[in-house]
Write a protein that holds these residues in place. Structure first.
Motif, PDB file in Angstrom:
ATOM      1  N   PHE A   1       0.825  -1.201   0.000  1.00  0.00           N
ATOM      2  CA  PHE A   1       0.000   0.000   0.000  1.00  0.00           C
ATOM      3  C   PHE A   1       0.867   1.262   0.000  1.00  0.00           C
ATOM      4  O   PHE A   1       0.565   2.242  -0.695  1.00  0.00           O
ATOM      5  CB  PHE A   1      -0.906  -0.011   1.230  1.00  0.00           C
ATOM      6  CG  PHE A   1      -1.773   1.217   1.363  1.00  0.00           C
ATOM      7  CD1 PHE A   1      -2.886   1.392   0.566  1.00  0.00           C
ATOM      8  CD2 PHE A   1      -1.456   2.195   2.293  1.00  0.00           C
ATOM      9  CE1 PHE A   1      -3.672   2.518   0.686  1.00  0.00           C
ATOM     10  CE2 PHE A   1      -2.232   3.329   2.423  1.00  0.00           C
ATOM     11  CZ  PHE A   1      -3.351   3.491   1.612  1.00  0.00           C
ATOM     12  N   SER A   2       1.957   1.234   0.778  1.00  0.00           N
ATOM     13  CA  SER A   2       2.853   2.399   0.823  1.00  0.00           C
ATOM     14  C   SER A   2       3.481   2.664  -0.540  1.00  0.00           C
ATOM     15  O   SER A   2       3.589   3.818  -0.986  1.00  0.00           O
ATOM     16  CB  SER A   2       3.941   2.173   1.878  1.00  0.00           C
ATOM     17  OG  SER A   2       3.371   1.976   3.150  1.00  0.00           O
ATOM     18  N   LEU A   3       3.893   1.580  -1.239  1.00  0.00           N
ATOM     19  CA  LEU A   3       4.469   1.750  -2.571  1.00  0.00           C
ATOM     20  C   LEU A   3       3.443   2.325  -3.540  1.00  0.00           C
ATOM     21  O   LEU A   3       3.763   3.179  -4.379  1.00  0.00           O
ATOM     22  CB  LEU A   3       4.986   0.404  -3.078  1.00  0.00           C
ATOM     23  CG  LEU A   3       6.206  -0.165  -2.341  1.00  0.00           C
ATOM     24  CD1 LEU A   3       6.538  -1.555  -2.882  1.00  0.00           C
ATOM     25  CD2 LEU A   3       7.416   0.756  -2.498  1.00  0.00           C
ATOM     26  N   PHE A   4       2.185   1.863  -3.438  1.00  0.00           N
ATOM     27  CA  PHE A   4       1.139   2.385  -4.312  1.00  0.00           C
ATOM     28  C   PHE A   4       0.917   3.878  -4.064  1.00  0.00           C
ATOM     29  O   PHE A   4       0.776   4.664  -4.997  1.00  0.00           O
ATOM     30  CB  PHE A   4      -0.162   1.614  -4.075  1.00  0.00           C
ATOM     31  CG  PHE A   4      -1.352   2.193  -4.787  1.00  0.00           C
ATOM     32  CD1 PHE A   4      -1.528   1.979  -6.152  1.00  0.00           C
ATOM     33  CD2 PHE A   4      -2.277   2.955  -4.099  1.00  0.00           C
ATOM     34  CE1 PHE A   4      -2.626   2.520  -6.806  1.00  0.00           C
ATOM     35  CE2 PHE A   4      -3.366   3.504  -4.752  1.00  0.00           C
ATOM     36  CZ  PHE A   4      -3.537   3.281  -6.121  1.00  0.00           C
ATOM     37  N   VAL A   5       0.881   4.273  -2.772  1.00  0.00           N
ATOM     38  CA  VAL A   5       0.699   5.689  -2.444  1.00  0.00           C
ATOM     39  C   VAL A   5       1.847   6.527  -2.980  1.00  0.00           C
ATOM     40  O   VAL A   5       1.648   7.606  -3.543  1.00  0.00           O
ATOM     41  CB  VAL A   5       0.558   5.866  -0.917  1.00  0.00           C
ATOM     42  CG1 VAL A   5       0.570   7.338  -0.539  1.00  0.00           C
ATOM     43  CG2 VAL A   5      -0.732   5.210  -0.426  1.00  0.00           C
ATOM     44  N   LEU A   6       3.084   6.025  -2.820  1.00  0.00           N
ATOM     45  CA  LEU A   6       4.239   6.760  -3.328  1.00  0.00           C
ATOM     46  C   LEU A   6       4.174   6.908  -4.842  1.00  0.00           C
ATOM     47  O   LEU A   6       4.487   7.979  -5.395  1.00  0.00           O
ATOM     48  CB  LEU A   6       5.527   6.046  -2.914  1.00  0.00           C
ATOM     49  CG  LEU A   6       5.866   6.078  -1.415  1.00  0.00           C
ATOM     50  CD1 LEU A   6       7.084   5.207  -1.136  1.00  0.00           C
ATOM     51  CD2 LEU A   6       6.136   7.513  -0.973  1.00  0.00           C
ATOM     52  N   TYR A   7       3.756   5.835  -5.533  1.00  0.00           N
ATOM     53  CA  TYR A   7       3.641   5.904  -6.993  1.00  0.00           C
ATOM     54  C   TYR A   7       2.570   6.912  -7.404  1.00  0.00           C
ATOM     55  O   TYR A   7       2.753   7.698  -8.348  1.00  0.00           O
ATOM     56  CB  TYR A   7       3.303   4.524  -7.550  1.00  0.00           C
ATOM     57  CG  TYR A   7       3.066   4.513  -9.044  1.00  0.00           C
ATOM     58  CD1 TYR A   7       4.134   4.616  -9.937  1.00  0.00           C
ATOM     59  CD2 TYR A   7       1.783   4.401  -9.553  1.00  0.00           C
ATOM     60  CE1 TYR A   7       3.919   4.616 -11.310  1.00  0.00           C
ATOM     61  CE2 TYR A   7       1.549   4.402 -10.918  1.00  0.00           C
ATOM     62  CZ  TYR A   7       2.627   4.500 -11.794  1.00  0.00           C
ATOM     63  OH  TYR A   7       2.405   4.506 -13.148  1.00  0.00           O
ATOM     64  N   PHE A   8       1.438   6.918  -6.687  1.00  0.00           N
ATOM     65  CA  PHE A   8       0.359   7.862  -6.987  1.00  0.00           C
ATOM     66  C   PHE A   8       0.825   9.296  -6.786  1.00  0.00           C
ATOM     67  O   PHE A   8       0.561  10.180  -7.616  1.00  0.00           O
ATOM     68  CB  PHE A   8      -0.846   7.562  -6.098  1.00  0.00           C
ATOM     69  CG  PHE A   8      -1.983   8.528  -6.251  1.00  0.00           C
ATOM     70  CD1 PHE A   8      -2.855   8.436  -7.318  1.00  0.00           C
ATOM     71  CD2 PHE A   8      -2.165   9.536  -5.315  1.00  0.00           C
ATOM     72  CE1 PHE A   8      -3.902   9.336  -7.462  1.00  0.00           C
ATOM     73  CE2 PHE A   8      -3.199  10.452  -5.451  1.00  0.00           C
ATOM     74  CZ  PHE A   8      -4.074  10.344  -6.526  1.00  0.00           C
ATOM     75  N   VAL A   9       1.533   9.550  -5.678  1.00  0.00           N
ATOM     76  CA  VAL A   9       2.033  10.904  -5.408  1.00  0.00           C
ATOM     77  C   VAL A   9       3.032  11.322  -6.478  1.00  0.00           C
ATOM     78  O   VAL A   9       3.023  12.470  -6.953  1.00  0.00           O
ATOM     79  CB  VAL A   9       2.674  10.959  -4.005  1.00  0.00           C
ATOM     80  CG1 VAL A   9       3.368  12.294  -3.774  1.00  0.00           C
ATOM     81  CG2 VAL A   9       1.611  10.722  -2.926  1.00  0.00           C
TER      82      VAL A   9
END
Length: 491
Positions: free
Chosen positions: A293-301
């Protein structure tokens, strides 16, 4: 049977050696443990016994040897742990008891250990308790919130002393019983001299030679029966306090057997004593999901930042001075109902039909239409009106030519507006909708006029020039088209 004869009989029993001695040891507890009776909220949480239930506000519980035993002399040893959820909350503790009933009538929870009724009404049956109290109750004359006491048919202790032990040099070492650490206790009762000795020490410390508390009084016989239940009791109220018994040994014919103090569970605030395989697997899966989930959030940002950087490259000068006035694709879809033709006609500049893509001037035209739409309270195209008023721009331009442009204002406002401001907004909308793209104001000028800020020329002159156009540049055929935009009076 009168009381003196009962005392005499009890003394005789105490002098007779026990034929069927009782000697048992529990180094741990599990669901298969026998020869123990658990009542109320007490339950086995392998490998310990938990005395109370956190979810029950007024919880109490007891466990004891299932049958009465002859009371002459005895020795007992046990290991306990007391851990409150909040270290600053009132404490309760637990008690080792001897009683001629397994369920004292009227016993209540809270600071009464699940054994007593209250301080002013003593129990009416023989009851002796050794309390390991972690709360201070002034109404019971408690000295502090970490003490050991001897209770005889009453919650108010006959004798009490701070919890601790005397080391090899005779120095008193305090033992904090509500720290969650495992504490070992020894209790010896000498039926001949009517003396009770209580000793406590941390795990790893050998039994001290000097007891923590000694109480000797012949009147103890008044609180004994020939046979009594022996066991433990504890209670609580609003505050959560985990009272646990980890091991127990007892003997009425000598010294209680030595307990195994190795590999005992350890209890600390905010943690459990052990983790099962399922718990470990759950933690691993949870960590994996959290990382994904953290990687997904970082990619989205990161994607959003890249998009903002690309948009910043196209920002116009006027946007930098005031603020960005852009709509997202999603917002435009909602406003136009997926770019339906009926929602777009009336907003598009005339030159759109001859150019490949919209320009800044065509955006100004669309803004002018919106400005007129808001001020007039109607859509760019209205079907339910007379022919002369179908097209909003043409109707407002006609009123402007007749010198009564303010009549185009939304009638629902009932004149509750500044006439000068309304006239300026309507004229600005017409100026933005000028047929020639190069005669329209820039958005920077439009924003400045709406905010009342200073521009190169006074607002009135800018609007008049935009309305009249250049007399030399307008030329024959365009003069009649521009005539309605000529101001009859300064704005």
């Amino acid at each position: 049977m009168d009381i003196p004869f009962f005392h005499f009989l009890l003394h005789l029993l105490l002098l007779i050696p026990t034929i069927n001695s009782l000697d048992f040891i529990f180094n741990s507890f599990n669901t298969t443990t026998k020869n123990l009776t658990l009542t109320n909220d007490t339950r086995i949480e392998s490998p310990v016994i938990r005395m109370t239930n956190d979810s029950n506000q007024f919880s109490l519980g007891r466990f004891f040897y299932p049958s009465k035993i002859p009371i002459t002399s005895f020795s007992t040893s046990f290991i306990f742990s007391i851990l409150p959820q909040n270290p600053n909350s009132p404490g309760f503790g637990l008690a080792f008891f001897l009683c001629n009933t397994s369920s004292p009538p009227g016993a209540i929870a809270s600071q009464y250990f699940g054994l007593f009724t209250n301080a002013v009404i003593p129990t009416v049956f023989p009851l002796i308790a050794v309390e390991f109290d972690t709360g201070r109750n002034p109404e019971f004359n408690d000295h502090d919130n970490n003490h050991i006491g001897i209770d005889l048919n009453n919650i108010e202790s006959k004798k009490q002393t701070p919890a601790g032990y005397y080391n090899s040099t005779g120095k008193f070492e305090s033992v904090q019983m509500n720290s969650g650490e495992n504490v070992r206790a020894w209790i010896e009762f000498d039926g001949k001299s009517f003396e009770i000795n209580v000793t406590v020490a941390p795990i790893g410390v050998s039994k001290p030679l000097k007891p923590t508390l000694s109480y000797k009084d012949p009147n103890i016989s008044n609180y004994l029966s020939p046979e009594m239940f022996v066991g433990f009791s504890a209670s609580k109220t609003n505050w959560i306090e985990a009272q646990r018994v980890l091991a127990w040994s007892f003997s009425d014919s000598g010294t209680a057997k030595e307990l195994n103090t190795t590999n005992l569970p350890v209890f600390k605030r905010g943690s459990s004593n052990s983790l099962s395989g399922k718990a470990i697997a759950g933690i691993v899966v949870g960590c994996f999901v959290l990382v994904c989930f953290s990687l997904f959030v970082l990619y989205f940002v990161w994607c959003k930042r890249r998009r903002n950087e690309e948009d910043d490259d196209d920002v116009e000068e006027w946007e930098m001075e005031y603020w960005p006035h852009r709509f997202s694709y999603e917002e435009l879809c909602i406003a136009t109902k997926d770019f339906h033709n009926e929602k777009l006609i009336g907003y598009l500049a005339p030159e759109i039909a001859n150019v490949a893509a919209p320009t800044s001037a065509s955006d100004v035209y669309s803004f002018g239409v919106v400005l007129l739409e808001v001020a007039c309270g109607r859509r760019p195209l209205e079907a339910m009106v007379v022919d002369e008023e179908v097209v909003l721009i043409d109707w407002v331009r006609e009123l402007y030519a007749r010198g009564c442009v303010v009549e185009a204002a939304d009638s629902r406002m009932k004149g509750e507006y500044d006439v000068g401001d309304m006239e300026m907004v309507l004229k600005l909308g017409l100026a933005c909708c000028h047929p020639e793209p190069n005669r329209r104001p820039t958005m920077k000028e439009v924003v400045a006029l709406l905010l009342g800020e200073d521009v190169a020329d006074a607002p009135g002159k800018v609007l008049s020039d935009l309305a009249r156009g250049d007399d030399n540049g307008g030329g024959g055929g365009e003069l009649d088209e521009e005539a309605p935009l000529q101001s009859s009076s300064p704005i």
